[in-house]
Design an enzyme around this catalytic site. Structure first.
Site, PDB file in Angstrom:
ATOM      1  N   SER A 126      63.811 -46.388  17.459  1.00 34.28           N
ATOM      2  CA  SER A 126      63.509 -47.163  16.350  1.00 34.28           C
ATOM      3  C   SER A 126      64.831 -47.857  15.998  1.00 34.28           C
ATOM      4  CB  SER A 126      62.862 -46.708  15.238  1.00 34.28           C
ATOM      5  OG  SER A 126      61.756 -45.986  15.880  1.00 34.28           O
ATOM      6  N   GLU A 164      56.550 -46.432  16.428  1.00 30.63           N
ATOM      7  CA  GLU A 164      55.410 -46.420  15.526  1.00 30.63           C
ATOM      8  C   GLU A 164      54.062 -47.202  16.104  1.00 30.63           C
ATOM      9  OE1 GLU A 164      56.725 -49.319  12.115  1.00 30.63           O
ATOM     10  OE2 GLU A 164      58.366 -47.962  12.986  1.00 30.63           O
TER      11      GLU A 164
END
Length: 434
Positions: free
Chosen positions: A203, A318
């Protein structure tokens, strides 16, 4: 993955089944990631700031409460939140709930307090990694009391100032480890230099988001060398932030277009953003959707045939639950890779997704770092969420295309999206959501 007792019928929400293509426009609440970064920096700025269109959700209210407990004043009464910095001159307690940003972003500034700051949260948070941040804080001059666990609960014994300096960490399990130290770095006497040593950081766009917000506050950041970030000591200017819509929360809505062959327009989609959710435009294009910028924002139009994909989602982990739900509905096999780190999110998301999708008839194989999905006929049943908002998002996407899906604890979506169930019902009923 946390197991739960069998849900009572009152905990089961019938996911609306959509029998025809949708044609709707949605307005999303603000970004949780941007709201909480803006709140942290506003709390240590040299004057009051305003966070406009702040997301009002469990995670952001927990952050506001944490900063208020330290000594800042966060007024959350309106759509725009005013943050007035204050002296961190008291003992305090911080409830992290299930908010990783609270657990990781607040301890580095708690070191500035003149008092002890005790951190704890929901039961599952005691299994989420924080040890790298705590060890780093110790090496930068902060006293941490955690009995050597490297997990919640722990206490930061603030001394009123933090020496700072250079620290090496392994951020391969969470980019938030880096962001946490950078957000506080300018308040430290020597600033901070963060060096990452380990597998690639997941991320990574979230670290870019952090450096962008820091620079907006006038903080000097050097990220010219890979895996090294330097934040110079100095004042943090007050800034009024306008929070972008949360593009990760766009996931289930744009997936609805893909699942039904319909059209969903997301209002105010920014032309330039550091949000991981922006990758949905490329992901859904790869699955056969048409994605175009229109006057209101970005329109997603589903295909007649939903294609499978082979994707490395390492930088946008996510999004995995919603993408996995779509892959379960696709006409071709799919492979999702590079997301071993999401085993340490609100739940073990890979194990949870494999279990719950298989429970509805999906042909899915759990891999160490992802999932393999093959075409199968899905059926109704209970989809457990494990107190994880992204699992609920996956459930409603499958439910839109499959009759009889019952979502356990849909209210867990309040973590980042107030009244998600109401918004989803509005969209699947053919009316605009807001």
């Amino acid at each position: 993955m946390t197991t739960t007792a069998a849900p009572s019928p009152a905990d089961l929400w019938p996911a609306p089944h959509v029998a025809s293509p949708v044609d709707v426009t949605v307005t999303l609440p603000g970004s949780k990631s941007l709201t909480n970064r803006a709140l942290v920096l506003a709390a240590v700025a040299t004057g009051p700031s305003v966070v406009r269109r702040a997301l009002r959700s469990r995670d952001t209210l927990l952050m506001a409460a944490a900063l208020t407990s330290l000594g800042s004043a966060v007024d959350t009464s309106g759509e725009d939140w005013t943050v007035t910095p204050g002296a961190f001159d008291r003992d305090a307690g911080v409830d992290c709930g299930l908010a990783g940003t609270v657990m990781r972003f607040v301890p580095p500034i708690a070191g500035l307090a003149r008092g002890s700051v005790a951190f704890d949260g929901d039961a599952h948070m005691r299994t989420r990694p924080i040890g790298e941040v705590l060890t780093a804080l110790c090496s930068l001059g902060v006293e941490v009391r955690d009995d050597g666990r490297g997990t919640l609960p722990f206490t930061i014994a603030g001394a009123g100032a933090v020496r700072g300096g250079s620290v090496t960490i392994d951020a391969s399990s969470s980019s938030q480890f880096v962001s946490a130290l950078l957000l506080a770095g300018a308040t430290y006497d020597e600033g901070v230099e963060v060096l990452h040593r380990g597998a690639p950081i997941p991320s990574l766009p979230h670290v870019e988001m952090t450096t962008t917000v820091l620079r907006a506050h006038g903080v000097e950041v050097d990220d010219s060398v890979p895996d090294r970030w330097r934040v110079a000591p100095g004042p943090i200017a007050p800034v009024d932030h306008l929070i972008e819509p949360d593009l990760s929360n766009a996931g289930p809505f744009v997936a609805l277009a893909a699942a039904t062959g319909g059209s969903v327009t997301v209002r105010d989609w920014p032309a330039v953003t550091t949000q991981a959710g922006d990758a949905l435009r490329d992901i859904l294009t790869a699955m056969g959707c048409t994605v175009e910028r229109v006057a209101d924002g970005v329109r997603f139009t589903g295909p007649e045939r939903l294609r499978g994909v082979d994707l490395d989602l390492h930088d946008v982990g996510e999004l995995t639950p919603v993408v996995a739900a779509l892959c379960a509905l696709a006409d071709d096999p799919s492979v999702l890779r590079g997301v071993a780190h999401i085993r340490h999110h609100e739940t073990d998301r890979l194990r949870a997704l494999a279990t719950e999708l298989a429970g509805l008839g999906a042909d899915v194989t759990e891999r160490p770092d992802g999932l393999e999905l093959r075409p199968a006929d899905l059926h109704g049943g209970v989809f457990h969420t494990y107190a994880d908002h992204r699992m609920a998002h996956a459930a409603v996407v499958v439910g839109a295309a499959t009759t009889g899906v019952l979502v356990e604890d849909v209210a867990t979506t309040a973590k980042t999206f107030p009244d998600f169930a109401g918004a989803w019902t509005g969209v699947t009923g053919g009316s605009a959501a807001s």
